[in-house]
Design an enzyme around this catalytic site. Structure first.
Site, mmCIF file in Angstrom:
data_model
loop_
_atom_site.group_PDB
_atom_site.id
_atom_site.type_symbol
_atom_site.label_atom_id
_atom_site.label_comp_id
_atom_site.label_asym_id
_atom_site.label_seq_id
_atom_site.Cartn_x
_atom_site.Cartn_y
_atom_site.Cartn_z
ATOM 1 N N GLU A 198 0.856 -1.196 0.000
ATOM 2 C CA GLU A 198 0.000 0.000 0.000
ATOM 3 C C GLU A 198 0.885 1.236 0.000
ATOM 4 O OE1 GLU A 198 -3.309 0.255 3.023
ATOM 5 O OE2 GLU A 198 -2.268 -1.501 3.784
ATOM 6 N N ASP A 205 -6.197 6.431 11.206
ATOM 7 C CA ASP A 205 -4.823 6.078 11.544
ATOM 8 C C ASP A 205 -4.454 6.440 12.975
ATOM 9 O OD1 ASP A 205 -3.619 4.852 9.201
ATOM 10 O OD2 ASP A 205 -4.075 6.749 8.213
#
Lengths: 266, 417
Positions: free
Chosen positions: A51, A62
């Site tokens: 990714e 996140d």
């Protein structure tokens, strides 16, 4: 039908009767040149997918490690155009599928159609964008535009997903499905969620595609634990931590050793 | 009291879209919780028992209705339209934020949640959340940017005294938007037992509609009060706008009264020409985007990175604006303007000297606009301005900005002890 790069890679992994490994970088962290080297080194060391996260100022899914990496990258002045360019260079240099991960505002601001076209031209294989639910598809046409550019949209599902939501996501999923192992944000953890195996069994009833498990996976023992129930292990924050925790100049070597230790138990 | 649930032509559709704005752009981890919240709210708002209970709290706990006060001295001084102040500063906890906190706390109780999560900028929403948490017996966690903690210590102290845990947010710009992110992340992690008590009319559906509903009490009261006092509707409504909760609360019941004009005042900071120096989304640097779960105007760069903001008032120091405001802007139902930090300080002092009322620095933005507007209007015109909060909390900022030497000495002396 012609297989996509992601499907081909999945088939290869299946033929080898093992778990796949997806790793992750934040583009431009610590800088673009290191990002480039890191991706190539990880592909060498045994990653099956990587990714490339395009940094965003407000990365809501996140945890602290990747939030800091996003912020550092933006401080360096990393742009979306640079991320596209890096994707182009890397996709030409490595045979494994590379995916863009980012947040929807980045795609929206770039223009959904143009983003998908440019990503595909650069050699990107798929998109992971956690904050664009299927309910908004009729307005944004994100899945449609991705499809038109032959990009797989990886659906993200979570332990909180209801039966209705699992079915809905299953309908639109392509390539594989990204299952978030626990309720929370990204980040390496010492232990896996106690209910992970049970949750995986539950979602198998709805998802026929291969399942990638991410969030909190950071050690070879975790990989051993999900073997048999998952298809791909996703390592994100632990890579960034390994890199930044290494002595100066040793980051890439440390990440490679780490990936090799994971690849050995796949 | 009339029901706070009002239907207008600017309402969201069934999926939470205000025209092209709003929606529910949240990660999968939160979607089930948002669906649960939507269902619970839809049920609650059509339950007379819920609305009665809220109405009782408004009256007996909060002190509503808040006064609509004819500011005769200010009117004379400015020499134009008649100015009425809707004094939301007289709410319990000193600002309009308590309105949506009481509503949401009742809802959280109904949903069986044990813990409240909130973000706060100026601290007024955090304070109001900590207050209802104490009253209803919830555990309470408030996220606040480090920059805001530094400039709103009083509210931090009181939140802690109320039993809330105030968690400093050190990522990003260390301001309100980063506190929103941190609060959302907490909710993602503790989604089963926690209620995210959002502090403005923004975020993913159903928050913008729900918070507007709870704040609509402001405009409902104004409508009755102005009819009683002046015998007619006002010509102008003026309110400051950060996320937009006090403005939408004042405006909502007047949208269908076409003759009523509405002005919302953004934070002009040190001037709207440079990015990072202001928080005026409709002036320069604002563009349509999708952030923190909703589509609206955000101060952002070409790549879609959210820009840092500046305002003398922490409560308006925010890069986004509620989605209904985005629609109201595009359809020109509300006019959006701005006031600079300097104008705001003058407005703060002017209201204090003429009427004996300290507006919060947020609300002083609205007063600054009235100072510009009133003299241009005939004396038979009526302006209602929302004093969304009182200014006590801003003593440190105002005293510093005015360079008050005795205050500085006092601080030094206290710190030295």
């Amino acid at each position: 039908m012609i297989m996509t790069a992601i499907e081909e890679q999945l088939q290869k992994i299946k033929a080898q009767n093992r778990l796949g490994l997806m790793t992750h970088i934040v583009v431009g962290y610590p800088n673009l040149e290191e990002s480039r080297r890191l991706v190539l080194a990880m592909a060498e060391a045994g990653a099956d997918f990587i990714e490339l996260q395009i940094p965003f100022s407000d990365p809501v899914a996140d945890g602290p490690t990747l939030m800091r990496a996003n912020q550092e990258s933006l401080k360096q002045g990393t742009t979306v155009a640079q991320a596209m360019q890096l994707m182009g260079e890397l996709a030409a240099a490595t045979p494994i599928p590379l995916l863009f991960m980012t947040y929807f505002n980045i795609v929206f601001r770039y223009g959904v159609e143009r983003f998908c076209q440019d990503a595909q031209q650069a050699g990107c294989a798929g998109l992971i964008v956690p904050d664009i639910p299927i309910e908004e598809e009729h307005r944004e046409h994100f899945i449609l535009r991705a499809k038109q550019s032959r990009l797989s949209v990886i659906r993200v599902i979570s332990p909180a997903s209801t039966e209705r939501r699992l079915r809905l996501n299953a309908q639109h999923a392509e390539g594989f499905v990204y299952f978030v192992s626990r309720k929370g944000v990204t980040g390496a953890q010492a232990n896996l969620d106690a209910e992970l195996a049970q949750n995986l069994q539950k979602i198998r009833q709805y998802i026929s595609l291969p399942i990638a498990v991410g969030f909190g996976i950071s050690q070879p023992e975790h990989i051993v634990a999900i073997k048999g129930t998952a298809d791909i292990a996703v390592i994100g924050s632990a890579i960034a931590q390994t890199y930044s925790g290494a002595e100066k100049g040793q980051g890439i070597a440390a990440v490679c050793r780490f990936i090799e230790s994971l690849a050995a138990v796949l | 009291m009339e029901s706070i649930i009002i239907k207008t032509s600017f309402d969201a559709d069934a999926t939470g879209h205000f025209g092209q704005f709003g929606g529910r752009y949240a990660p999968e981890m939160l979607l089930p919780a948002l669906e649960e919240l939507e269902a619970a709210y839809n049920q609650a708002k059509s339950d007379p028992k819920f609305l009665d209970e809220l109405s009782d709290l408004f009256k007996n706990y909060d002190g509503r209705p808040t006064p609509l006060y004819f500011a005769e001295n200010l009117t004379k001084k400015l020499g134009g339209a008649k100015i009425y102040l809707k004094n939301e500063g007289l709410n319990h906890t000193g600002a309009h934020k308590i309105n949506h906190c009481l509503g949401q706390a009742l809802l959280a109780k109904r949903m069986g949640k044990k813990r409240l999560i909130a973000e706060t900028g100026a601290g007024q929403h955090g304070l109001a959340t900590a207050t209802v948490a104490a009253k209803f017996g919830f555990e309470c966690v408030v996220y606040m940017g480090e920059v805001d903690i530094a400039r709103q210590r009083i509210n931090v102290f009181f939140m802690e005294q109320l039993g809330a845990k105030v968690i400093p947010v050190s990522h990003g710009t260390k301001r309100l938007k980063d506190a929103v992110t941190a609060a959302l992340q907490d909710w993602i992690t503790n989604v089963d037992d926690s209620y995210y008590l959002l502090g403005s009319a923004l975020g993913p559906h159903p928050y913008p509609s729900m918070i507007r509903d709870f704040q609509s009490i402001i405009g409902l009261e104004v409508k009755e009060q102005i009819q009683a006092q002046a015998g007619r509707l006002p010509d102008y409504l003026v309110a400051c706008v950060g996320g937009g909760s006090n403005a939408i609360g004042l405006f909502n019941d007047f949208f269908e009264d076409k003759e009523v004009m509405m002005i919302a005042v953004e934070a002009g900071g040190r001037g709207v020409d440079k990015p990072g120096e202001h928080a005026a989304r409709f002036q320069t640097g604002g563009a349509v985007g999708v952030v923190e779960g909703y589509k609206s105007y955000f101060l952002q760069n070409e790549d879609g990175q959210i820009q840092s903001t500046h305002s003398i008032s922490a409560g308006l120091d925010y890069a986004g604006i509620g989605p209904e405001h985005a629609l109201l802007h595009d359809q020109k139902r509300v006019q959006y303007t701005f006031a600079t930090d300097k104008e705001v300080l003058v407005a703060f002092q002017t209201l204090a000297r003429t009427e004996g009322i300290f507006p919060a620095l947020e609300s002083a933005h609205a007063v600054a606009e009235v100072i510009k507007l009133a003299p241009t209007l005939a004396p038979d015109k009526i302006i209602v301005v929302n004093i969304s909060g009182r200014g006590d909390k801003d003593v440190f900022i105002v005293a510093k900005a005015l360079g008050d030497k005795a205050w500085l000495e006092y601080l030094r002396r206290e710190a030295g002890e």
